[in-house]
Write an enzyme that holds these catalytic residues in place. Structure first.
Site, PDB file in Angstrom:
ATOM      1  N   GLY A 358      28.948  44.028  45.592  1.00  0.00           N
ATOM      2  CA  GLY A 358      29.166  44.988  44.531  1.00  0.00           C
ATOM      3  C   GLY A 358      30.801  45.018  44.344  1.00  0.00           C
ATOM      4  O   GLY A 358      31.542  44.600  45.150  1.00  0.00           O
ATOM      5  N   CYS A 359      30.832  45.877  43.196  1.00  0.00           N
ATOM      6  CA  CYS A 359      32.329  46.027  43.182  1.00  0.00           C
ATOM      7  C   CYS A 359      33.074  46.753  44.144  1.00  0.00           C
ATOM      8  O   CYS A 359      34.392  46.624  44.205  1.00  0.00           O
ATOM      9  CB  CYS A 359      32.424  46.886  41.910  1.00  0.00           C
ATOM     10  SG  CYS A 359      31.836  45.968  40.425  1.00  0.00           S
TER      11      CYS A 359
END
Length: 385
Positions: A358-359
């Site tokens: 994920g970010c």
């Protein structure tokens, strides 16, 4: 008859555009999802409208809620719907590339950012800025170098110079890349601006843009992107550069570029132009050719040699993968070095799991109904806090 008239009209419009732009290549369509920005939907819409003012050979498609604009809008109500619609439009060929916020790539895919360095105003590609190319750090950075070369070539740089940021493992990365080059894969190594030279880069080289492609791990690259894009604004608004770039990976066939939730109007506009150029120059074909050439030069054996001495001897039994199921729930807080172990721990407990990025870092993905149970298993195993 009306269909024929529309076809003729479209043909004449395309000819007019070609004469105006000087390019007779077909137009590409670039999407941008408009939900998820900390600065609101209008921030990304304005970025798209700014890019459209001098768009050369591309059209823009907004994916998000209905807004007042002259641009095409594909309506969706949530970020999840936007990402699904984006994937659908890419896979169908309706759009050729897309810019989005907060999108999870599979392991093996990382993004290559593009910044303007403050020293000389030179553009530089940061490889990489989000995602995880491999669980082992040195292997990941070697792959990142390839991803950076692919992206730079896709943007028209025939022989991009490659520098390796002076981080843990940089020398091992340098050795691996030089072995790859010695085996016949062409790499042009950058020279440090400092007196002692070399292809291992210092902080000075970052500011001066000493390399076309700066190789780093993704977490360091992510920090660098944020500094380069928001050092003039105090941090909450990213106003410079072209965003975190396209996800590149062996066999990955979607051209998806990442923005931060803090990315402002100018960065959104630049990211769309970045996406358009990649599609126009066929980044997917360039990637396939570069991976083929690197493998012919012994990439896989070089990478295997890197991890040979770092892999733990395992006397554990082979863990069988449970039946696949839809994995939309995510568990964060897992160190990248523990991703494989986390997956195996859950498989052993009968829970199907996949790893991703994920970010905010590595994630384990499980079925939504099993998130709580899976998180407890990982906590008991000491993998998450």
């Amino acid at each position: 008859m009306s269909d024929i008239k529309q076809m003729i009209g479209k043909t004449f419009m395309e000819i007019a555009d070609a004469i105006e732009t000087g390019s007779f290549a077909g137009k590409v369509k670039v999407g941008i999802t408009t939900l998820g920005s900390e600065h609101g939907v209008e921030n990304l819409v304005k970025g798209a409208e700014l890019a459209a003012k001098d768009a050369a050979g591309f059209d823009i498609v907004l994916i998000g809620p209905k807004v007042e604009t002259s641009l095409e809008v594909v309506e969706v109500a949530t970020e999840e719907e936007a990402h699904k619609k984006m994937e659908e439009l890419l896979d169908s060929g309706y759009i050729h590339s897309c810019v989005t916020v907060h999108y999870n790539f599979p392991i093996g895919v990382s993004t290559v950012g593009r910044v303007v360095t403050p020293g000389m105003g030179k553009e530089m590609f940061i490889a990489t800025t989000t995602g995880t190319s491999a669980a082992q750090r040195v292997e990941a950075m070697v792959r990142n170098a390839l991803y950076g070369i692919i992206t730079a070539k896709s943007m028209g740089i025939e022989n991009p110079t490659v520098g390796i940021l002076n981080l843990d493992g940089a020398r091992a990365v340098e050795r691996a890349l030089k072995e790859l080059a010695g085996n016949g894969y062409p790499i042009t190594f950058a020279e440090s601006l400092r007196a002692d030279g070399g292809s291992v880069m210092r902080g000075n080289d970052l500011l001066g843009g000493a390399a076309d492609v700066m190789v780093t791990d993704s977490l360091t690259g992510n920090i660098m992107m944020k500094v380069f894009s928001s050092y003039t604004t105090g941090g909450s608004y990213e106003g410079l550069g072209y965003g975190y770039g396209p996800g590149i990976g062996d066999g990955y066939n979607r051209t998806i570029l990442i923005l931060s939730r803090a990315s402002g109007v100018p960065v959104a506009a630049n990211a769309i132009k970045y996406a358009a150029k990649l599609a126009q120059n066929n980044v997917k074909a360039i990637a396939a050719a570069e991976f083929k050439a690197a493998k012919a030069a012994g990439l896989e054996s070089i990478l295997a040699g890197l991890s040979k001495d770092t892999k733990k001897a395992s006397t554990e039994e082979e863990v069988k993968m449970p039946p696949k199921e839809v994995v939309t729930g995510t568990i964060s807080g897992v160190d990248v070095m523990d991703l494989e172990d986390a997956q195996k721990v859950l498989w052993k407990a009968g829970i199907y799991a996949e790893s991703g990025m994920g970010c905010t870092g590595p994630i384990v993905m499980v079925n939504e109904a099993k998130v709580e149970e899976a998180a407890k298993i990982l906590k008991d195993a000491g993998i998450v806090a």
